[in-house]
Motif scaffolding. Structure first.
Motif, mmCIF file in Angstrom:
data_model
loop_
_atom_site.group_PDB
_atom_site.id
_atom_site.type_symbol
_atom_site.label_atom_id
_atom_site.label_comp_id
_atom_site.label_asym_id
_atom_site.label_seq_id
_atom_site.Cartn_x
_atom_site.Cartn_y
_atom_site.Cartn_z
ATOM 1 N N ASP A 1 0.686 -1.159 -0.052
ATOM 2 C CA ASP A 1 -0.105 0.060 -0.147
ATOM 3 C C ASP A 1 0.882 1.261 -0.212
ATOM 4 N N THR A 2 2.063 1.213 0.424
ATOM 5 C CA THR A 2 2.870 2.180 0.540
ATOM 6 C C THR A 2 4.562 2.240 -0.288
ATOM 7 N N LEU A 3 4.242 1.327 -1.038
ATOM 8 C CA LEU A 3 5.549 1.027 -1.827
ATOM 9 C C LEU A 3 5.059 0.772 -3.379
ATOM 10 N N HIS A 4 5.900 1.664 -3.982
ATOM 11 C CA HIS A 4 5.751 1.664 -5.668
ATOM 12 C C HIS A 4 6.936 1.587 -5.999
ATOM 13 N N GLY A 5 7.204 1.193 -7.413
ATOM 14 C CA GLY A 5 8.375 0.808 -8.152
ATOM 15 C C GLY A 5 8.168 1.305 -9.814
ATOM 16 N N HIS B 1 -1.895 24.730 1.470
ATOM 17 C CA HIS B 1 -2.605 23.701 1.817
ATOM 18 C C HIS B 1 -1.771 22.358 2.015
ATOM 19 N N LEU B 2 -0.596 22.321 1.427
ATOM 20 C CA LEU B 2 0.255 21.037 1.604
ATOM 21 C C LEU B 2 1.536 21.298 2.456
ATOM 22 N N ARG B 3 1.671 22.725 2.901
ATOM 23 C CA ARG B 3 3.026 22.747 3.766
ATOM 24 C C ARG B 3 2.920 22.035 4.987
ATOM 25 N N GLY B 4 4.099 21.141 5.285
ATOM 26 C CA GLY B 4 4.182 20.485 6.425
ATOM 27 C C GLY B 4 3.435 19.386 6.494
ATOM 28 N N ARG B 5 2.682 18.925 5.306
ATOM 29 C CA ARG B 5 1.878 17.675 5.357
ATOM 30 C C ARG B 5 2.927 16.417 5.246
ATOM 31 N N PRO B 6 2.645 15.410 5.887
ATOM 32 C CA PRO B 6 3.439 14.113 5.446
ATOM 33 C C PRO B 6 3.240 13.868 4.150
ATOM 34 N N PHE B 7 4.144 12.949 3.686
ATOM 35 C CA PHE B 7 4.012 12.537 2.176
ATOM 36 C C PHE B 7 2.813 11.939 1.832
ATOM 37 N N GLY B 8 2.253 10.872 2.801
ATOM 38 C CA GLY B 8 1.253 10.037 2.599
ATOM 39 C C GLY B 8 -0.026 11.038 2.477
ATOM 40 N N GLU B 9 -0.214 12.126 3.310
ATOM 41 C CA GLU B 9 -1.218 12.992 3.073
ATOM 42 C C GLU B 9 -1.360 13.800 1.999
ATOM 43 N N VAL C 1 13.795 1.256 -9.077
ATOM 44 C CA VAL C 1 13.643 2.595 -8.091
ATOM 45 C C VAL C 1 12.336 2.505 -7.513
ATOM 46 N N LEU C 2 12.478 2.836 -6.053
ATOM 47 C CA LEU C 2 11.174 2.625 -5.398
ATOM 48 C C LEU C 2 10.756 3.870 -4.577
ATOM 49 N N LEU C 3 9.579 4.120 -4.638
ATOM 50 C CA LEU C 3 8.963 4.992 -3.792
ATOM 51 C C LEU C 3 8.199 4.589 -2.505
ATOM 52 N N ASP C 4 8.867 5.005 -1.383
ATOM 53 C CA ASP C 4 8.163 4.757 -0.229
ATOM 54 C C ASP C 4 7.520 5.837 0.145
ATOM 55 N N THR C 5 6.148 5.617 0.212
ATOM 56 C CA THR C 5 5.268 6.893 0.508
ATOM 57 C C THR C 5 5.141 6.982 1.996
ATOM 58 N N ALA C 6 5.308 5.830 2.769
ATOM 59 C CA ALA C 6 5.188 6.210 4.312
ATOM 60 C C ALA C 6 6.376 6.763 4.801
ATOM 61 N N LYS C 7 7.596 6.828 4.237
ATOM 62 C CA LYS C 7 8.522 7.603 4.862
ATOM 63 C C LYS C 7 8.924 8.804 3.925
ATOM 64 N N GLY C 8 8.175 8.884 2.740
ATOM 65 C CA GLY C 8 8.509 10.011 1.929
ATOM 66 C C GLY C 8 9.774 9.986 1.335
ATOM 67 N N ARG C 9 10.426 8.917 0.598
ATOM 68 C CA ARG C 9 11.724 8.777 0.113
ATOM 69 C C ARG C 9 11.474 8.148 -0.906
ATOM 70 N N TYR C 10 12.527 8.327 -1.932
ATOM 71 C CA TYR C 10 12.871 7.479 -3.126
ATOM 72 C C TYR C 10 14.204 6.758 -2.838
#
Length: 232
Positions: A23-27, A123-131, A35-44
């Motif tokens: 649910d939180t990992l895309h590639g 609206h997006l300032r400071g929001r976690p990546f998942g949000e 190359v992976l996108l970890d949306t839970a931690k907001g990192r590539y």
């Protein structure tokens, strides 16, 4: 099996598909490197060596269990979670609405576009990546708007207004909130936008908006280096 064959063919060419591993990992795969996108931690991140081979083999053979231990060891999958493999066709772009900005738009629409950009940034300032990603999904959802608004502004007209508004924010490129703003306006006027995040190596990312195969937010050369890794 059709997904497996398509992935194997694209792997030989170095790209063409996206895949979801949880649910939180895309590639995606770029030049035989996942190359992976970890949306839970907001990192590539990229995987190399045995980890890379394990992941690509598991995706090609549609066997998520074969890569679960590797993902857990890299902190990419919770110990009580199960991996999955879903392979998707990457969004295709064949032309850009930004290539023809010959038409003029009223200044008030340019100012409205500028206001949408600034509001999206707030609206997006400071929001976690998942949000943030959820906000992007919400932006492209069909809107209930007055009948007089539906398709009252064409794609090219909206693209022109946002392109002109960018002049007020020169050197301040923030593609994620800008994509949120643009997609919201398109959806409000009855269009069906799609927001895409792409990556390239060494790791860099860009977010853009398209309607079917028509790029709305950028010129074609701006997204050419990027491989889609996530989309609404």
């Amino acid at each position: 099996m059709e997904n497996c064959a398509r992935f194997a063919s694209d792997l030989e060419k170095g790209g063409g598909t996206m895949y979801t591993l949880s649910d939180t990992l895309h590639g995606c795969t770029i030049a035989h490197q996942p190359v992976l996108l970890d949306t839970a931690k907001g990192r590539y991140l990229t995987l190399r060596g045995d980890a890379s081979r394990s992941l690509l083999d598991a995706v090609e053979r549609q066997m998520p269990s074969a890569m679960e231990d590797m993902l857990r060891c890299h902190g990419l999958l919770a110990w009580d979670a199960k991996a999955q493999v879903r392979v998707h066709d990457a969004p295709v772009v064949t032309r850009s609405r930004r290539e023809d900005l010959s038409q003029t738009v009223p200044g008030k629409r340019v100012m409205a576009a500028l206001g949408k950009r600034l509001a999206a940034r707030h609206h997006l300032r400071g929001r976690p990546f998942g949000e943030t990603l959820q906000a992007l999904r919400d932006a492209v959802a069909p809107k209930r708007s007055p009948a007089r608004w539906r398709r009252s502004h064409g794609e090219a007209e909206i693209a022109t207004a946002f392109a002109c508004s960018r002049l007020w924010l020169a050197g301040d490129g923030r593609c994620v909130p800008d994509s949120l703003a643009l997609a919201s306006v398109l959806a409000r006027h009855g269009h069906r936008p799609r927001i895409v995040i792409g990556v390239c190596l060494p790791i860099a990312a860009h977010c853009w908006v398209q309607c079917e195969d028509r790029l709305i937010s950028d010129r074609l050369e701006a997204i050419t280096p990027f491989h889609p890794i996530w989309s609404t």
